[in-house]
Design a protein around this motif. Structure first.
Motif, mmCIF file in Angstrom:
data_model
loop_
_atom_site.group_PDB
_atom_site.id
_atom_site.type_symbol
_atom_site.label_atom_id
_atom_site.label_comp_id
_atom_site.label_asym_id
_atom_site.label_seq_id
_atom_site.Cartn_x
_atom_site.Cartn_y
_atom_site.Cartn_z
ATOM 1 N N UNK A 108 23.031 58.439 52.500
ATOM 2 C CA UNK A 108 23.296 57.211 53.250
ATOM 3 C C UNK A 108 22.264 56.135 52.937
ATOM 4 N N UNK A 109 21.018 56.535 52.807
ATOM 5 C CA UNK A 109 19.957 55.578 52.475
ATOM 6 C C UNK A 109 20.181 54.952 51.099
ATOM 7 N N UNK A 110 20.697 55.726 50.161
ATOM 8 C CA UNK A 110 20.990 55.166 48.837
ATOM 9 C C UNK A 110 21.957 53.997 48.953
ATOM 10 N N UNK A 111 22.929 54.139 49.863
ATOM 11 C CA UNK A 111 23.906 53.064 50.041
ATOM 12 C C UNK A 111 23.299 51.863 50.758
ATOM 13 N N UNK A 112 22.539 52.107 51.827
ATOM 14 C CA UNK A 112 22.024 50.966 52.594
ATOM 15 C C UNK A 112 20.939 50.224 51.812
ATOM 16 N N UNK A 113 20.307 50.912 50.886
ATOM 17 C CA UNK A 113 19.302 50.251 50.049
ATOM 18 C C UNK A 113 19.920 49.430 48.929
ATOM 19 N N UNK A 114 21.245 49.483 48.824
ATOM 20 C CA UNK A 114 21.972 48.671 47.832
ATOM 21 C C UNK A 114 23.156 47.991 48.510
ATOM 22 N N UNK A 115 22.862 47.301 49.613
ATOM 23 C CA UNK A 115 23.932 46.703 50.415
ATOM 24 C C UNK A 115 24.728 45.650 49.655
ATOM 25 N N UNK A 116 24.113 45.001 48.693
ATOM 26 C CA UNK A 116 24.830 43.965 47.949
ATOM 27 C C UNK A 116 25.979 44.551 47.126
ATOM 28 N N UNK A 117 25.956 45.863 46.927
ATOM 29 C CA UNK A 117 27.021 46.525 46.168
ATOM 30 C C UNK A 117 27.952 47.352 47.067
ATOM 31 N N UNK A 118 27.679 47.379 48.371
ATOM 32 C CA UNK A 118 28.442 48.224 49.288
ATOM 33 C C UNK A 118 29.838 47.655 49.535
ATOM 34 N N UNK A 119 30.847 48.501 49.405
ATOM 35 C CA UNK A 119 32.220 48.105 49.689
ATOM 36 C C UNK A 119 32.612 48.590 51.082
ATOM 37 N N UNK A 120 33.207 47.692 51.874
ATOM 38 C CA UNK A 120 33.691 48.087 53.193
ATOM 39 C C UNK A 120 34.871 47.201 53.574
#
Length: 256
Positions: A21-33
């Protein structure tokens, strides 16, 4: 009382999934939702973390089924893991800290084992039925606040997203006026853990789902909390959940 091998293994599972989960939140500019329904978000992190949890939990309870927020029900629901991969997705996608992974093991309707992990806060809560509640390996207990006027409270407003007429705002007004401090964290799983840890004296919310609260309820109960519905009945009802330190239940019920 020593925790079981399964409980200790669950800690490792939560830590590993939390790192994902931290890997995703540390790259929020690439997160798809996207919105899975009005005002309710799901991100690719929710899906990936739930998948990872299912894979890692399977060996811990052979034959157990799953009830996940994103993947729904599997075949066996008499023994099942109840999973909310990221409780507080709205906070997660904004890069905030109050979100957590929530997992509980339930057998024939009874919660046996639970963990809630808040990676950005560095807090891992764990409880096993009859063996107490723990935060980062140390025992925790509810507060001793005995007067409602001195209470720190927390609530949430899932009912607003659902567009319900009974939207918790009048209830919040009554209770807020009778208490000392008020917090809105955005994760029912963590709200319940804060009751367990004595940081919050009481929490209530309505129109939740079992995966939002199952783990937090066991952790709170093992720390000494009282769990009722808004009528004071001793049962877990995600649609009307009241958790107190056990000393404030009678005082707050007339305001519910």
């Amino acid at each position: 009382m020593p925790l079981s091998v399964k409980a200790l293994a669950l800690q490792e599972v939560m830590s590993y999934a939390g790192a994902l989960a931290l890997d995703y939140i540390n790259n929020l500019d690439q997160l798809e939702f996207h919105q899975k329904k009005p005002r309710d978000l799901v991100s690719e992190a929710d899906l990936a973390v739930e998948k990872q949890l299912i894979e890692s939990l399977t060996p811990l309870a052979p034959g157990a089924g799953f009830f996940g927020e994103e993947t729904g029900h599997s075949d066996n629901q008499k023994l099942r893991w109840i999973i909310d991969p990221i409780d507080g997705t709205h906070s997660f996608v904004r890069g905030q800290y109050f979100w957590g992974l929530s997992v509980a093991l339930e057998r024939d309707g009874e919660l046996e084992l639970a963990a809630v992990y808040a990676p950005k806060l560095g807090d891992l809560y764990l409880a096993e039925k009859g063996k107490g509640a723990y935060k980062n390996g140390e025992p925790i207990h509810c507060s001793k606040t005995a007067d409602l006027s001195e209470a720190m409270i927390s609530t949430g407003f899932a009912c607003l997203r659902a567009g319900l007429a009974d939207n918790n705002l009048p209830r919040f007004g009554r209770i807020a006026l009778a208490t000392m401090g008020h917090r809105r964290f955005g994760s029912a799983a963590l709200d319940l853990c804060l009751v367990a840890d004595g940081q919050v004296d009481l929490f209530w919310e309505q129109e939740l789902n079992l995966y939002d609260v199952a783990a937090g309820v066991l952790i709170a109960k093992e720390a000494g909390a009282s769990i009722t519905n808004f009528a004071g009945e001793d049962r877990l009802d995600p649609k009307q959940l009241l958790a107190t330190n056990g000393l404030l239940t009678a005082q707050v019920l007339p305001l519910m």
